[in-house]
Design an enzyme around this catalytic site. Structure first.
Site, PDB file in Angstrom:
ATOM      1  N   TYR A   1      63.157  51.931  42.595  1.00 45.50           N
ATOM      2  CA  TYR A   1      64.499  51.503  42.980  1.00 45.50           C
ATOM      3  C   TYR A   1      64.942  52.277  44.228  1.00 45.50           C
ATOM      4  O   TYR A   1      65.312  53.439  44.152  1.00 45.50           O
ATOM      5  CB  TYR A   1      65.491  51.709  41.846  1.00 45.50           C
TER       6      TYR A   1
ATOM      7  N   HIS B   1      56.359  50.852  33.903  1.00 41.48           N
ATOM      8  CA  HIS B   1      57.115  49.907  34.723  1.00 41.48           C
ATOM      9  C   HIS B   1      56.291  48.674  35.089  1.00 41.48           C
ATOM     10  O   HIS B   1      55.355  48.751  35.885  1.00 41.48           O
ATOM     11  CB  HIS B   1      57.586  50.612  36.005  1.00 41.48           C
TER      12      HIS B   1
END
Length: 227
Positions: A9, A93
């Site tokens: 992110y 992830h």
């Protein structure tokens, strides 16, 4: 007071900002999760470019690394960016393209970290339910982060993931409850996003129909989506 972040992110910016925000807060008064499986690697050759998804310099690139060493290094790099000595939850992830390595290498490495006390809980975060269900049924994870597959517009997780999680006593965190933005406003606008792209016309029409029902009952579409 549950905060979720990841190296991906903003190429580390999210972790740095979140760490700065939480620096003065009592550590036991919030729950923090981050993710492993995609490490940040310096990329000086693209440093003058911008990230296509986040408004940050492309001075690092993401590399898939589901090895035991990569998992451990990624956690410690995240702790450095966060300025913290631990995270509460560690997710793998989006391992969509690495299913077998995730099951045989990455998840066992994360369980090691849990057993060593470096994290309290481990799991996986994905935008699909099939692989999450397999993690629940075949590994010793604590929870999963299911993004986008259990919302006002779709409840695919009811078919496989949620029953499996219930049977195996695995927690479920529901993410992406706005489906990338389609449910984020009282009246979905033209060009609203769904799954990171412009929503198809039939889905936009359906979301607006849901918004009509919400208005009839005095609630907003985002409030209903969160609930």
């Amino acid at each position: 007071r549950y905060f979720d972040t990841a190296p991906a992110y903003g190429r580390g910016l999210s972790e740095r900002r979140l760490g700065a925000l939480l620096a003065e807060r009592p550590r036991d008064e919030y729950v923090l999760s981050t993710k492993v499986g995609r490490r940040l690697v310096p990329s000086p050759e693209t440093a003058d470019e911008r990230d296509p998804m986040f408004d940050v310099p492309a001075d690092h690139r993401l590399e898939d690394d589901l090895s035991r060493d990569g998992i451990r290094r990624s956690l410690h790099e995240s702790l450095d960016r966060l300025g913290l000595d631990r995270v509460d939850v560690l997710y793998l992830h989006d391992p969509d393209d690495h299913e077998e390595q995730a099951l045989t290498t990455a998840v066992p490495a994360m369980i090691e970290l849990r057993e060593e006390g470096l994290v309290r809980a481990v799991g996986a975060g994905m935008n699909q339910t099939a692989m999450l269900t397999r993690f629940v049924e075949e590994t010793d994870i604590d929870l999963v982060l299911c993004a986008g597959r259990y919302t006002l517009l779709e409840q695919g997780a009811l078919a496989d993931l949620l029953p499996a999680a219930l049977a195996h006593d695995v927690g479920v965190v529901i993410g992406g409850v706005f489906n990338s933005g389609l449910l984020a406003r009282p009246r979905p606008p033209e060009g609203a996003l769904y799954n990171y792209s412009e929503a198809p016309a039939p889905l936009l029409e359906r979301a607006r129909a849901v918004a009509d029902v919400c208005e009839q009952h005095g609630v907003t579409l985002p409030d209903a989506a969160l609930a």
